[in-house]
Design an enzyme around this catalytic site. Structure first.
Site, PDB file in Angstrom:
ATOM      1  N   THR A  12     -37.137  34.166   1.767  1.00 29.38           N
ATOM      2  CA  THR A  12     -36.947  33.702   0.183  1.00 29.38           C
ATOM      3  C   THR A  12     -35.408  33.846  -0.154  1.00 29.38           C
ATOM      4  O   THR A  12     -34.954  33.134  -0.889  1.00 29.38           O
ATOM      5  CB  THR A  12     -37.664  34.357  -0.407  1.00 29.38           C
ATOM      6  OG1 THR A  12     -39.222  33.824  -0.183  1.00 29.38           O
ATOM      7  CG2 THR A  12     -37.636  33.781  -2.195  1.00 29.38           C
ATOM      8  N   SER A  53     -40.314  33.813   7.168  1.00 32.06           N
ATOM      9  CA  SER A  53     -40.829  34.931   7.864  1.00 32.06           C
ATOM     10  C   SER A  53     -42.247  34.656   8.182  1.00 32.06           C
ATOM     11  O   SER A  53     -42.788  35.519   9.202  1.00 32.06           O
ATOM     12  CB  SER A  53     -40.470  36.462   7.298  1.00 32.06           C
ATOM     13  OG  SER A  53     -41.538  36.667   6.121  1.00 32.06           O
ATOM     14  N   SER A  54     -43.056  34.107   7.705  1.00 32.59           N
ATOM     15  CA  SER A  54     -44.363  33.792   8.036  1.00 32.59           C
ATOM     16  C   SER A  54     -44.589  33.093   9.540  1.00 32.59           C
ATOM     17  O   SER A  54     -45.422  32.995  10.154  1.00 32.59           O
ATOM     18  CB  SER A  54     -45.264  32.834   7.234  1.00 32.59           C
ATOM     19  OG  SER A  54     -44.416  31.634   6.912  1.00 32.59           O
ATOM     20  N   THR A  86     -40.282  38.152   2.963  1.00 34.81           N
ATOM     21  CA  THR A  86     -41.104  39.418   2.269  1.00 34.81           C
ATOM     22  C   THR A  86     -42.459  39.173   3.122  1.00 34.81           C
ATOM     23  O   THR A  86     -43.441  40.390   3.311  1.00 34.81           O
ATOM     24  CB  THR A  86     -41.392  39.335   0.969  1.00 34.81           C
ATOM     25  OG1 THR A  86     -41.794  38.023   0.700  1.00 34.81           O
ATOM     26  CG2 THR A  86     -39.996  39.361   0.257  1.00 34.81           C
ATOM     27  N   ASP A  87     -42.930  38.153   3.600  1.00 36.40           N
ATOM     28  CA  ASP A  87     -44.202  37.990   4.366  1.00 36.40           C
ATOM     29  C   ASP A  87     -44.632  38.875   5.442  1.00 36.40           C
ATOM     30  O   ASP A  87     -45.549  39.528   5.308  1.00 36.40           O
ATOM     31  CB  ASP A  87     -44.391  36.665   4.819  1.00 36.40           C
ATOM     32  CG  ASP A  87     -44.714  35.570   3.531  1.00 36.40           C
ATOM     33  OD1 ASP A  87     -44.785  35.997   2.381  1.00 36.40           O
ATOM     34  OD2 ASP A  87     -44.967  34.371   3.900  1.00 36.40           O
TER      35      ASP A  87
END
Length: 342
Positions: A12, A53-54, A86-87
């Site tokens: 993000t 990051s997912s 952040t995931d």
């Protein structure tokens, strides 16, 4: 002049609106230029990859691990900052921490709002991360977010969208970033790092299977059938399942699969309290209990043990990782005393 390497991986903090949603697209230099750099800090940016990051894989995390070690091979570098989505930030930070033995810190940060958001959190989090990278010593890999500094181990994303996204459900922050300075509250003991995997190492499959009401062993057995070399069983309560799953764990361990037990509960440790398929039976079946590690980081512990297998067996390596959990720090009136960590 102090020197920091910023390794940009997307997330993000590097995202912009795409017409129907946000996606990581900004280069690391663009992220850096969106905010201020602390005085007397010189930054070199490494654009490693740019993804949400997912979508991260073990291959991405291995590339990141080696990029961190490459950056710290330069004695002029005072610390490393990793900008990350952040995931899965908690997973990558713990992964790097397990292999990190340098006195200089590796600081992970990100944002809950995209790069071009008015009054977003990207610039502030990055500024705080840079300050932490040049002021901390012997703190390992840490997560800096919303003015708090957390040890990588045990810290999880606790809110989907709130600015205070991260916390340690079973511990306290190491420090805080306020008024342009880092105040350190406590020191967390550091453990010997795992041996660094070779570049291009094969990536073992490690799956996560959750227990719930009406659960049977179908998904657990499917993971074994798919070639998993490790499985994290996410139990209820203090790490409980049922007799059918305990039998599946026994079969898997006999076949050489490493099984670890975590919990779906937000805080507290897995503990051998119950039979009837509970943690008592799961441990007797050969599973290892992961203490306070939540599922994502429990999986990283299993993965790291498999990657670092030195011939003594990944099971022994996993026990060392799990036994290295620091003792809970007692509350203290001296919390946030300057100087700890220098």
């Amino acid at each position: 002049m102090r020197h920091v390497v910023v390794i940009s991986t997307g997330g993000t903090i590097a995202s912009r609106w795409q017409g129907d949603g946000y996606a990581a697209e900004a280069a690391g230099q663009e992220v850096l230029e969106a905010g201020a750099v602390p005085e007397d800090v010189e930054v070199r940016v490494v654009d490693l990859f740019t993804v949400n990051s997912s979508r991260l894989t073990t291959d991405h995390q291995l590339r990141l691990l080696h990029a961190v070690h490459d950056a710290l091979a330069d004695p002029e570098v005072d610390g490393v900052v990793v900008t990350h989505g952040t995931d899965t930030l908690e997973e990558s930070a713990f992964f790097v921490d397990l292999f990190h033995g340098d006195r200089r810190p590796v600081v992970f940060t990100g944002a809950q709002q995209p790069l071009d958001a008015a009054d977003g959190d990207a610039a502030g989090n990055l500024y705080d991360a840079l300050l932490t990278a040049v002021s901390g010593r012997d703190i390992g890999a840490v997560i800096v977010f919303a003015g708090q500094v957390f040890a990588a181990r045990g810290t999880v994303k606790r809110h989907t969208v709130d600015a205070r996204a991260f916390g340690a459900p079973d511990g306290q922050p190491l420090g805080r970033v306020e008024f342009g300075r880092v105040s350190w509250g406590r020191r967390q003991p550091r453990r010997a790092p795992l041996p660094l995997p070779e570049r291009g190492s094969a990536t073992p499959r490690v799956d996560i299977v959750m227990h719930h009401s009406d659960a049977d062993s179908v998904l657990f057995d499917a993971a074994v059938g798919a070639g998993a070399r490790g499985i994290v069983l996410v139990g209820t309560g203090a790490g409980n399942a049922n007799p059918e799953i305990a039998d599946a764990v026994r079969r898997a361990v006999a076949a050489g699969v490493h099984v670890a037990v975590s919990t779906r509960v937000a805080a507290g440790a897995v503990a051998p309290l119950y039979t009837g398929g509970g943690a008592v039976d799961l441990a007797a079946a050969g599973a290892l209990l992961t203490g306070t590690l939540k599922p994502g980081q429990a999986r990283i512990a299993v993965l790291a043990a498999l990657l670092a297998d030195e011939g003594t067996g990944a099971g022994a390596g996993l026990r060392r990782i799990l036994d290295a959990a620091p003792e809970a720090a007692p509350a203290s009136d001296l919390y946030l005393v300057d100087g700890v960590g220098h």
